[in-house]
Design a protein around this motif. Structure first.
Motif, mmCIF file in Angstrom:
data_model
loop_
_atom_site.group_PDB
_atom_site.id
_atom_site.type_symbol
_atom_site.label_atom_id
_atom_site.label_comp_id
_atom_site.label_asym_id
_atom_site.label_seq_id
_atom_site.Cartn_x
_atom_site.Cartn_y
_atom_site.Cartn_z
ATOM 1 N N GLN A 62 -1.510 -37.220 4.300
ATOM 2 C CA GLN A 62 -1.901 -35.833 4.680
ATOM 3 C C GLN A 62 -3.365 -36.248 5.294
ATOM 4 N N GLU A 63 -3.781 -35.049 5.919
ATOM 5 C CA GLU A 63 -5.152 -34.996 6.445
ATOM 6 C C GLU A 63 -6.104 -35.357 5.587
ATOM 7 N N ALA A 64 -5.784 -34.690 4.423
ATOM 8 C CA ALA A 64 -6.981 -34.703 3.352
ATOM 9 C C ALA A 64 -7.342 -36.199 2.952
ATOM 10 N N HIS A 66 -7.219 -38.882 5.047
ATOM 11 C CA HIS A 66 -8.222 -39.511 5.764
ATOM 12 C C HIS A 66 -9.601 -39.213 5.622
ATOM 13 N N GLU A 67 -9.829 -37.798 5.126
ATOM 14 C CA GLU A 67 -11.116 -37.385 5.021
ATOM 15 C C GLU A 67 -11.739 -38.025 3.528
ATOM 16 N N GLN A 70 -12.467 -41.748 4.358
ATOM 17 C CA GLN A 70 -13.717 -41.788 5.269
ATOM 18 C C GLN A 70 -14.956 -41.494 4.213
ATOM 19 N N TYR A 101 -2.128 -45.828 -0.953
ATOM 20 C CA TYR A 101 -2.518 -45.325 0.477
ATOM 21 C C TYR A 101 -2.661 -46.533 1.599
ATOM 22 N N ASP A 109 -5.726 -48.522 11.180
ATOM 23 C CA ASP A 109 -6.492 -47.744 10.325
ATOM 24 C C ASP A 109 -7.366 -48.571 9.164
#
Length: 148
Positions: A62-64, A66-67, A70, A101, A109
């Motif tokens: 999910q996009e979360a 990657h946040e 980071q 993950y 990535d």
């Protein structure tokens, strides 16, 4: 499924943190894994809560994710371990939460999260830690240049 164990006195313990603390305190070598100082112990507890709140509920890719990766990558920028100067329960729990993950990330990535990748590569080689989890591979040669 919640892990359970029974102590030598017959008391049942449930949950990863209580079980790991029980076994760590059974060994003189394992006591430092929960931190050497009150501040270390508080920071370890903070990371266990972070894991429960931010990692255990997120579906991989999910996009979360990657946040979160980071954010953790920035945190690990000047650290070898999550707390203190040696492996702690925070590293172990974060490793198990982040393994799936990282196993699904591309080499590109993984390079984007180079501080976190360095940490995971170090931690996964700790004796007895990885158990049956597959080794996460990292590219030895940079194939891409990450632009911000």
């Amino acid at each position: 499924k919640v892990p359970k164990t029974t102590t030598e006195s017959g008391q049942e313990l449930t949950g990863c943190a209580p079980i790991s603390r029980y076994f760590a305190e059974q060994s003189a070598k394992g006591k430092d894994i929960w931190g050497k100082t009150p501040q270390d112990r508080a920071e370890i507890q903070q990371w266990l809560e972070y894991r429960a709140l931010h990692l255990d509920e997120v579906v991989p890719m999910q996009e979360a994710v990657h946040e979160i990766l980071q954010e953790l990558n920035c945190y690990m920028g000047d650290r070898t371990y999550f707390v203190g100067n040696g492996l702690t329960v925070a590293d172990i729990f974060m490793y198990y939460s982040l393994h799936s993950y990282f196993a699904s990330l591309t080499f590109r990535d993984k390079e984007r999260y180079h501080h976190l990748s360095r940490w995971l590569a170090l931690v996964q080689h700790q004796e007895g830690l990885r158990q049956s989890l597959p080794l996460v591979t990292f590219s030895k040669t940079p194939l891409y240049r990450v632009l911000n």
